[in-house]
Design a protein around this motif. Structure first.
Motif, mmCIF file in Angstrom:
data_model
loop_
_atom_site.group_PDB
_atom_site.id
_atom_site.type_symbol
_atom_site.label_atom_id
_atom_site.label_comp_id
_atom_site.label_asym_id
_atom_site.label_seq_id
_atom_site.Cartn_x
_atom_site.Cartn_y
_atom_site.Cartn_z
ATOM 1 N N LYS A 80 -5.339 -8.496 34.266
ATOM 2 C CA LYS A 80 -5.180 -7.208 33.594
ATOM 3 C C LYS A 80 -4.184 -7.319 32.440
ATOM 4 C CE LYS A 80 -3.651 -2.432 34.404
ATOM 5 N NZ LYS A 80 -3.326 -1.404 35.432
ATOM 6 N N ASN A 81 -3.074 -7.992 32.674
ATOM 7 C CA ASN A 81 -2.074 -8.134 31.615
ATOM 8 C C ASN A 81 -2.579 -8.986 30.457
ATOM 9 O OD1 ASN A 81 0.001 -6.521 32.663
ATOM 10 N ND2 ASN A 81 0.715 -8.135 34.000
ATOM 11 N N MET A 82 -3.379 -10.012 30.763
ATOM 12 C CA MET A 82 -3.965 -10.820 29.691
ATOM 13 C C MET A 82 -4.940 -9.969 28.878
ATOM 14 S SD MET A 82 -4.105 -13.632 27.988
ATOM 15 C CE MET A 82 -3.487 -15.054 28.913
ATOM 16 N N PHE A 83 -5.714 -9.108 29.548
ATOM 17 C CA PHE A 83 -6.627 -8.195 28.849
ATOM 18 C C PHE A 83 -5.846 -7.301 27.893
ATOM 19 C CE2 PHE A 83 -8.633 -3.996 28.586
ATOM 20 C CZ PHE A 83 -9.929 -4.307 28.209
ATOM 21 N N ARG A 84 -4.726 -6.769 28.372
ATOM 22 C CA ARG A 84 -3.894 -5.919 27.516
ATOM 23 C C ARG A 84 -3.356 -6.700 26.319
ATOM 24 N NH1 ARG A 84 -0.102 -2.288 31.595
ATOM 25 N NH2 ARG A 84 -1.596 -0.596 31.912
ATOM 26 N N LYS A 85 -2.965 -7.936 26.552
ATOM 27 C CA LYS A 85 -2.465 -8.765 25.452
ATOM 28 C C LYS A 85 -3.567 -8.976 24.418
ATOM 29 C CE LYS A 85 1.705 -9.835 26.944
ATOM 30 N NZ LYS A 85 2.911 -9.383 26.221
ATOM 31 N N LEU A 86 -4.747 -9.338 24.897
ATOM 32 C CA LEU A 86 -5.859 -9.617 23.984
ATOM 33 C C LEU A 86 -6.235 -8.385 23.166
ATOM 34 C CD1 LEU A 86 -8.096 -11.774 26.356
ATOM 35 C CD2 LEU A 86 -6.921 -12.583 24.296
ATOM 36 N N LYS A 104 -14.553 -5.088 24.850
ATOM 37 C CA LYS A 104 -15.735 -5.916 25.077
ATOM 38 C C LYS A 104 -15.459 -7.375 24.723
ATOM 39 C CE LYS A 104 -20.660 -6.224 23.920
ATOM 40 N NZ LYS A 104 -21.779 -5.624 23.128
ATOM 41 N N MET A 105 -14.806 -7.594 23.590
ATOM 42 C CA MET A 105 -14.485 -8.956 23.175
ATOM 43 C C MET A 105 -13.478 -9.597 24.124
ATOM 44 S SD MET A 105 -13.013 -10.382 19.504
ATOM 45 C CE MET A 105 -14.459 -9.827 18.593
ATOM 46 N N ALA A 106 -12.492 -8.797 24.569
ATOM 47 C CA ALA A 106 -11.490 -9.324 25.502
ATOM 48 C C ALA A 106 -12.146 -9.781 26.801
ATOM 49 C CB ALA A 106 -10.428 -8.269 25.785
ATOM 50 N N LEU A 107 -13.137 -9.014 27.293
ATOM 51 C CA LEU A 107 -13.845 -9.413 28.514
ATOM 52 C C LEU A 107 -14.646 -10.683 28.291
ATOM 53 C CD1 LEU A 107 -15.293 -6.296 30.397
ATOM 54 C CD2 LEU A 107 -13.274 -7.663 30.932
ATOM 55 N N GLN A 108 -15.228 -10.834 27.098
ATOM 56 C CA GLN A 108 -15.966 -12.068 26.787
ATOM 57 C C GLN A 108 -15.034 -13.276 26.860
ATOM 58 O OE1 GLN A 108 -17.652 -11.090 22.911
ATOM 59 N NE2 GLN A 108 -19.687 -10.931 23.799
ATOM 60 N N ILE A 109 -13.836 -13.101 26.333
ATOM 61 C CA ILE A 109 -12.862 -14.190 26.353
ATOM 62 C C ILE A 109 -12.457 -14.499 27.791
ATOM 63 C CG2 ILE A 109 -10.537 -14.897 25.658
ATOM 64 C CD1 ILE A 109 -10.922 -13.105 23.153
ATOM 65 N N LEU A 110 -12.183 -13.456 28.581
ATOM 66 C CA LEU A 110 -11.778 -13.647 29.978
ATOM 67 C C LEU A 110 -12.924 -14.201 30.828
ATOM 68 C CD1 LEU A 110 -9.712 -10.383 30.442
ATOM 69 C CD2 LEU A 110 -8.822 -12.716 30.609
ATOM 70 N N SER A 111 -14.161 -14.003 30.381
ATOM 71 C CA SER A 111 -15.316 -14.545 31.098
ATOM 72 C C SER A 111 -15.497 -16.034 30.820
ATOM 73 C CB SER A 111 -16.600 -13.795 30.696
ATOM 74 O OG SER A 111 -16.571 -12.468 31.157
ATOM 75 N N SER A 112 -15.038 -16.455 29.653
ATOM 76 C CA SER A 112 -15.240 -17.838 29.236
ATOM 77 C C SER A 112 -14.129 -18.778 29.677
ATOM 78 C CB SER A 112 -15.379 -17.907 27.710
ATOM 79 O OG SER A 112 -16.465 -17.123 27.275
ATOM 80 N N ALA A 113 -12.957 -18.212 29.968
ATOM 81 C CA ALA A 113 -11.825 -19.041 30.383
ATOM 82 C C ALA A 113 -10.943 -18.229 31.316
ATOM 83 C CB ALA A 113 -11.023 -19.489 29.164
ATOM 84 N N ASP A 114 -10.423 -18.871 32.367
ATOM 85 C CA ASP A 114 -9.557 -18.119 33.274
ATOM 86 C C ASP A 114 -8.186 -17.900 32.634
ATOM 87 O OD1 ASP A 114 -8.041 -20.444 33.650
ATOM 88 O OD2 ASP A 114 -9.020 -20.953 35.530
ATOM 89 N N VAL A 115 -7.381 -17.093 33.296
ATOM 90 C CA VAL A 115 -6.094 -16.689 32.736
ATOM 91 C C VAL A 115 -5.190 -17.878 32.442
ATOM 92 C CG1 VAL A 115 -3.986 -15.388 33.200
ATOM 93 C CG2 VAL A 115 -6.193 -14.410 33.807
#
Length: 202
Positions: free
Chosen positions: A69-75, A84-95
């Motif tokens: 969640k905090n990484m999503f907020r950072k992104l 949407k883009m932040a979720l794509q990034i989090l889907s492609s690589a773990d935290v």
């Protein structure tokens, strides 16, 4: 508004998870990594949430951990990066992988994500690396890092790992302890961050 939801998974599909709590089914937009961990019918779980309200839409995002969640907020704090883009990034690589890419300036890893060009990846690294440095400075962690022996710091590896953890919302004390424990097993940045994050798994 919504910090987390604790309930039972009643439906899931690519990019979505439905958790029933208090007689209400909450549809959550999630990363592939969150779906892998939580996408099981009947699973009792706690999903950390972030509500996004725009002029045209209301969305509830879900995350498998506070760190995701905090990484999503950072992104999403980076100009040009939406949910949407932040979720794509989090889907492609773990935290942990993302944290390593940011602190090491590895734009190539982030630019591999579909829809993320080199310039966007470089902007993400530039803005978030500055935020990480600010977070460490504000916490005072930088003055404590030398307590780890210079030999074990491996040229700033400990400092980078602690900076990454603090930026994900982990306290200075917990970040320092987790990194110190992880460095007894490895001196590689990615592995240190991964081991440290695992120690906070709930």
């Amino acid at each position: 508004m919504f910090y987390c939801i604790t309930g039972k998974v009643i439906h899931y599909e690519e990019g979505k998870l439905v958790v029933q709590a208090g007689g209400v089914g909450y549809e959550l937009l999630v990363s592939n990594n969150a779906l892998i961990r939580l996408g099981k019918i009947g699973l009792e779980c706690t999903v950390y949430t972030e509500l996004s309200v725009t002029q045209d839409d209301v969305r509830l995002f879900g995350f498998y951990s506070k760190e995701e969640k905090n990484m999503f907020r950072k992104l999403t704090s980076v100009s040009g990066v939406g949910g949407k883009m932040a979720l794509q990034i989090l889907s492609s690589a773990d935290v942990s992988m993302l944290a390593v890419a940011i602190v090491s300036g590895d734009a190539a890893t982030i630019s591999k994500v579909k829809g993320i060009g080199k310039k966007t990846a470089e902007r993400i690294i530039l803005e978030l690396k500055e935020q990480m440095s600010d977070a460490v400075a504000a916490s005072g962690a930088a003055t404590d890092i030398p307590v780890l022996s210079e030999e074990k710091q491996g040229g700033g590896v400990a400092a980078d790992a602690i900076a990454a953890l603090i930026s994900l919302g982990i306290s200075k004390t917990d970040a320092y302890s987790a990194v110190a424990a992880a460095m007894k097993k490895t001196d590689k940045l990615e592995q240190i961050i991964t081991l440290a994050l695992r120690s906070f798994d709930r």
